[in-house]
Write an enzyme that holds these catalytic residues in place. Structure first.
Site, short mmCIF file in Angstrom:
data_model
loop_
_atom_site.label_atom_id
_atom_site.label_comp_id
_atom_site.label_asym_id
_atom_site.label_seq_id
_atom_site.Cartn_x
_atom_site.Cartn_y
_atom_site.Cartn_z
N ARG A 138 1.12 -0.89 -0.18
CA ARG A 138 0.06 -0.41 -0.12
C ARG A 138 0.26 1.16 -0.47
O ARG A 138 1.79 1.03 0.09
CB ARG A 138 -1.25 -0.22 1.68
CG ARG A 138 -0.58 -0.21 2.86
CD ARG A 138 -0.84 0.31 3.45
NE ARG A 138 -0.96 2.22 3.58
CZ ARG A 138 0.57 2.13 3.57
NH1 ARG A 138 1.10 1.14 4.09
NH2 ARG A 138 0.37 4.01 3.43
N GLY A 139 0.06 2.33 -0.43
CA GLY A 139 0.90 3.80 -0.18
C GLY A 139 1.36 4.01 -1.42
O GLY A 139 1.20 3.29 -2.60
N ALA A 140 1.20 5.13 -2.53
CA ALA A 140 0.97 4.91 -3.41
C ALA A 140 2.07 4.95 -4.41
O ALA A 140 2.53 4.72 -5.36
CB ALA A 140 1.15 6.67 -3.98
N ARG A 154 -6.54 -0.23 -7.37
CA ARG A 154 -7.10 0.81 -6.68
C ARG A 154 -7.48 1.75 -7.24
O ARG A 154 -6.29 1.68 -7.65
CB ARG A 154 -5.83 0.52 -5.29
CG ARG A 154 -5.98 -0.86 -3.74
CD ARG A 154 -6.13 -0.06 -3.18
NE ARG A 154 -5.78 0.44 -2.22
CZ ARG A 154 -6.11 1.57 -0.97
NH1 ARG A 154 -4.77 1.57 -0.61
NH2 ARG A 154 -6.40 1.97 -0.36
N CYS A 176 -1.80 9.49 8.71
CA CYS A 176 -1.87 8.44 7.42
C CYS A 176 0.16 7.56 7.35
O CYS A 176 0.58 7.79 8.19
CB CYS A 176 -1.74 8.59 6.00
SG CYS A 176 -2.26 6.63 5.25
N ASP A 224 -1.85 10.80 -2.88
CA ASP A 224 -2.00 9.60 -4.05
C ASP A 224 -2.08 9.69 -5.10
O ASP A 224 -2.11 9.88 -6.17
CB ASP A 224 -3.28 9.20 -3.58
CG ASP A 224 -3.18 8.07 -1.80
OD1 ASP A 224 -2.92 8.54 -0.70
OD2 ASP A 224 -2.23 7.01 -2.49
N ASN A 283 -5.61 12.39 -1.34
CA ASN A 283 -4.35 11.49 -0.07
C ASN A 283 -5.57 10.89 0.52
O ASN A 283 -6.98 11.21 0.95
CB ASN A 283 -3.85 12.49 0.61
CG ASN A 283 -3.05 11.85 1.32
OD1 ASN A 283 -2.18 11.09 1.28
ND2 ASN A 283 -1.93 12.59 2.26
N LYS A 343 2.82 11.93 -9.09
CA LYS A 343 1.47 11.27 -8.89
C LYS A 343 0.52 12.59 -9.13
O LYS A 343 -0.65 12.68 -8.52
CB LYS A 343 1.33 11.59 -6.82
CG LYS A 343 2.65 11.25 -5.70
CD LYS A 343 2.21 9.89 -5.53
CE LYS A 343 3.48 9.45 -4.68
NZ LYS A 343 4.35 10.17 -3.65
#
Ligand code: RUB
Length: 309
Positions: free
Chosen positions: A16-18, A55, A119, A188, A198, A224
């Site tokens: 996970r995480g961009a 996602r 986050c 994100d 985000n 991004k």
């Protein structure tokens, strides 16, 4: 790794995480390309689609796949070689961009600062760690980031780096804002009009920061930024399962839960976006997309992940 298994790792948020998602997808496509024996274009296109359908919100995944799938070559071997080269290029873009953002961003952090983050952004953490490495005494307030508790990851990563960190519940942000010198979060997606997408709750934090005149800083690599928003598309906000929010017992009683994973912070709430090409105002997002991410192709027609001509 099997493409379906890789996709499941992203969907289930094991990865996970961009930035991590983009790096993982690049690595998976590269490894898959090494194994394909025939129908290279079709196989790679199918694999890309499966990874893309995991996602929807972080544009880094789309940008990584789109970049890699612009490979060229006449023979299968030439195509394979070009794809692998492009995947490696993208991965090194991730690494160098984050390092550069850390160098640029740490200059904004003064000795004695209390920072607040939300986050778990590897890029925001890279900036904070860099400031610490430069000898600045800093404290970090990390939000829990319900319902997936990514704040715990952030707290562990900072503590392991020797940084003083305090975890607060998400709803305590306004209570503590008076103690904060700067908010720093990751991204994100950044849209063409400079808005930030985000983790859910980011926009509330930005609102509190603005009210308290606390600078709100975003750490976002240029991958991004979303070319699709230039073509008028809106960013799809992922809505995850109600089970992440409520226990089965309550769901069983017919109580509903909503679980959007991200929200939108308008550009008026953002002081600066730290990118690898500099600290820019959010109003510059359009130029970042135009200069860095292939503007003509977007306006030409719907962006294709595979353009084999
Ligand atoms: C993660 C999140 C992060 C960004 C940036 O959400 O919102 O702030 O992805 O992360 P999730 P990075 O946990 O739902 O993937 O800076 O590491 O790319």
């Amino acid at each position: 790794m099997d493409i379906l298994a890789a996709a499941e790792k992203i969907r289930s948020m094991e990865v996970r995480g961009a930035s991590r998602i983009a790096r993982f997808a690049a690595q998976v496509l590269k490894e898959y390309a090494m194994k394909v024996r025939d129908n290279f274009d079709e196989e790679m296109k199918k694999a890309s689609q499966i990874l893309l359908n995991t996602r929807p919100t972080a544009v880094s995944l789309f940008n990584a796949i789109n970049y890699i799938m612009r490979y060229r070559g006449r023979s299968l071997e030439e195509k394979r070689e070009d794809l692998i080269r492009r995947a490696e290029e993208f991965i090194s873009w991730i690494d160098t961009a984050q390092k550069r953002i850390a160098e640029i961003g740490e200059k904004r952090i003064k000795d004695g600062y209390t920072l607040l983050t939300h986050c778990n952004s590897s890029t925001a953490i890279a900036v904070i760690k860099k400031a610490h490495e430069m000898g600045k005494r800093i404290e970090v307030i990390a939000t829990e980031s319900r319902p997936r508790w990514q704040g715990h990851l952030t707290a562990k990563q900072l503590k392991n780096a020797g940084i003083d960190v305090t975890v607060i519940v998400d709803s305590a942000v306004r209570f503590f804002m008076k103690e904060v010198d700067m908010v720093i979060v990751g991204a994100d997606t950044v849209t063409a009009n400079g808005a930030l997408i985000n983790k859910i709750g980011t926009s509330q934090i930005a609102l509190c920061a603005k009210e308290a005149r606390v600078p709100f800083v975003v750490a976002a690599e240029t991958y991004k930024f979303s070319p699709r928003t230039l073509a008028g598309e809106l960013v799809l906000i992922e809505e995850r399962s109600a089970e992440e929010v409520l226990p089965k017992e309550l769901l069983g009683m017919g109580i509903k839960a909503r679980n959007p994973a991200f929200d939108v912070t308008p550009r008026d709430y953002i002081d600066v976006i730290l990118t690898e090409i500099g600290a820019i105002p959010p109003e510059m997002a359009y130029f970042v997309i135009k200069e860095r991410l292939g503007y003509e192709e977007i306006l030409d027609e719907e962006m294709k992940i595979c353009d084999f001509d």
